[in-house]
Motif scaffolding. Structure first.
Motif, PDB file in Angstrom:
ATOM      1  N   SER A  43       0.858  -1.190   0.000  1.00 20.40           N
ATOM      2  CA  SER A  43       0.000   0.000   0.000  1.00 20.40           C
ATOM      3  C   SER A  43       0.889   1.232   0.000  1.00 20.40           C
ATOM      4  CB  SER A  43      -0.920   0.016   1.220  1.00 20.40           C
ATOM      5  OG  SER A  43      -1.729   1.190   1.238  1.00 20.40           O
ATOM      6  N   ASN A  44       0.433   2.256  -0.721  1.00 23.58           N
ATOM      7  CA  ASN A  44       1.188   3.496  -0.781  1.00 23.58           C
ATOM      8  C   ASN A  44       0.981   4.334   0.483  1.00 23.58           C
ATOM      9  OD1 ASN A  44       2.747   5.621  -2.073  1.00 23.58           O
ATOM     10  ND2 ASN A  44       0.805   6.698  -2.280  1.00 23.58           N
ATOM     11  N   ALA A  45      -0.255   4.372   0.977  1.00 25.85           N
ATOM     12  CA  ALA A  45      -0.559   5.184   2.158  1.00 25.85           C
ATOM     13  C   ALA A  45      -1.845   4.710   2.822  1.00 25.85           C
ATOM     14  CB  ALA A  45      -0.683   6.656   1.775  1.00 25.85           C
ATOM     15  N   VAL A  46      -1.864   4.790   4.150  1.00 26.03           N
ATOM     16  CA  VAL A  46      -3.049   4.433   4.940  1.00 26.03           C
ATOM     17  C   VAL A  46      -3.150   5.421   6.102  1.00 26.03           C
ATOM     18  CG1 VAL A  46      -4.113   2.723   6.460  1.00 26.03           C
ATOM     19  CG2 VAL A  46      -2.942   1.977   4.391  1.00 26.03           C
ATOM     20  N   MET A  47      -4.356   5.926   6.346  1.00 26.28           N
ATOM     21  CA  MET A  47      -4.598   6.730   7.548  1.00 26.28           C
ATOM     22  C   MET A  47      -5.556   5.959   8.449  1.00 26.28           C
ATOM     23  SD  MET A  47      -5.872  10.677   8.119  1.00 26.28           S
ATOM     24  CE  MET A  47      -7.527  10.449   7.459  1.00 26.28           C
TER      25      MET A  47
END
Length: 227
Positions: free
Chosen positions: A186-190
């Motif tokens: 994954s590139n980004a997770v919040m």
């Protein structure tokens, strides 16, 4: 006005010049302590020749405009090779905000280029750009030191072709470049406070490796969460 520029809707091949914003914000996120009266954000114009119009506003966590904030100035001209300061003031009811975790908002700044430096015979594509950064309302009992160490409390597990990342802390967790077996999943997770997020992947390994974005916008790199 038509002699000064060609509207965006016309073919780009008719344009001789394309202007993009030389304006940038001084931070990638804002931490607003609930006890503070206001926070500030610098705006920079690195363009040495052109002025820009800057309009700013705040939305809530689902990206709807909110009246709980006042930004001054809400609309201003930033001159070439200068900077300005936005003042962000929370005017809502602080008692309505959670006392045990952060609340998320977004600050937008729209940059519109000036046409003043175009001569009457020049065609140009005028491009307005919009920056969006996170604004975290943080309860007064939560410290920067706790926020910087919060990623160490993440819990990860693998099931049904996805990785579940649990965040038991009161802080929003912003993870980037998530990897398993040195492969990006994954590139980004919040991940919201006291909540979880899922990353779909068929990659299996012993640990999830990630970088965390700190309060200052820097990356704390190569952290490990056992799977």
């Amino acid at each position: 006005m038509l002699k000064k520029f060609i509207a965006v809707f016309l073919s780009i091949f008719l344009c001789q010049v394309a202007y993009a914003g030389g304006v940038s914000l001084g931070a990638t996120r804002i931490i607003y302590p609930i006890s503070a009266n206001q926070v500030t954000l610098k705006v920079y114009n690195s363009d040495e020749k052109r002025n820009y119009l800057v309009q700013s506003w705040v939305t809530n966590s689902v990206d709807k405009k909110t009246n709980d904030f006042i930004i001054t100035p809400p609309l201003f001209v930033i001159k070439a090779d200068t900077n300005n300061v936005l003042r962000v003031v929370f005017t809502g009811n602080k008692d309505n905000l959670p006392k045990d975790r952060e609340s998320l908002f977004y600050l937008y700044s729209k940059v519109i280029p000036s046409t003043a430096d175009l001569n009457s015979n020049q065609s140009a594509l005028l491009i307005s750009t919009t920056s969006k950064i996170k604004l975290f309302m943080r309860p007064s009992n939560l410290t920067v030191e706790e926020a910087m160490e919060s990623y160490k409390k993440l819990k990860c597990s693998y099931q049904n072709n996805q990785i579940k990342i649990e965040n038991p802390t009161p802080f929003y967790m912003n993870l980037v470049t998530l990897r398993v077996n040195n492969k990006e999943v994954s590139n980004a997770v919040m991940i919201p406070p006291m909540d979880s997020a899922q990353v779909k992947t068929t990659e299996k390994g012993n640990a999830l490796i990630f970088n965390m974005i700190s309060d200052y916008g820097a990356q704390i790199k190569d952290n490990s969460c056992a799977l």
